[in-house]
Design an enzyme around this catalytic site. Sequence first.
Site, short mmCIF file in Angstrom:
data_model
loop_
_atom_site.label_atom_id
_atom_site.label_comp_id
_atom_site.label_asym_id
_atom_site.label_seq_id
_atom_site.Cartn_x
_atom_site.Cartn_y
_atom_site.Cartn_z
N CYS A 161 0.76 -1.17 0.23
CA CYS A 161 -0.08 0.04 -0.03
C CYS A 161 0.97 1.29 0.12
CB CYS A 161 -0.95 -0.03 1.14
SG CYS A 161 -0.30 0.17 2.88
N CYS A 220 -2.38 -1.19 8.71
CA CYS A 220 -2.13 0.01 9.53
C CYS A 220 -1.44 -0.43 10.95
CB CYS A 220 -2.87 1.06 9.43
SG CYS A 220 -3.50 1.61 7.71
#
Length: 165
Positions: free
Chosen positions: A58, A128
């Site tokens: 990402c 994350c």
Amino acid sequence: MLRVGAKRVLGTTSLGARVSSRLYHERVVDHYDNPRNVGSFDKSDPSVGTGLVGAPACGDVMKLQIKVDDKTGKIVDARFKTFGCGSAIASSSVATEWVKGKQMEEVLSIKNTEIAKHLSLPPVKLHCSMLAEDAIKAAVKDYEAKRAKATATGEAATEETAATA
């Protein structure tokens, strides 16, 4: 329904508030809008541990640094710099808040699932919180490596002094 329509017509609900509340939990928005502990320490400082991690899939990159009191082993401060989405920034911000004031062993027990739950991250954003956990572990590992090197250097200097005496 009528009340919502009236608010839209009268403009009492902002578009940003409606959109952000649908996409991100309020804690994510808060940590994104008002990130805590942004910045960095001097990485050559022996009391600083630096964790640099990234997710190639990402493009998120997270640097988390801890400043440790050498005598007590307690983390006295933390800083981060993150290049990534709002969830990555919020995860970094939360991680720095959670590690401050804790012992080194204690912070290693912080799990990505706790960060994700606190921020109400959707499954697509779990990476994350994983980065934040990895950054904490990497910062602790870096600090411990610096400390071991300093200890070894100190012992070698002591042995050398004793040999020449």
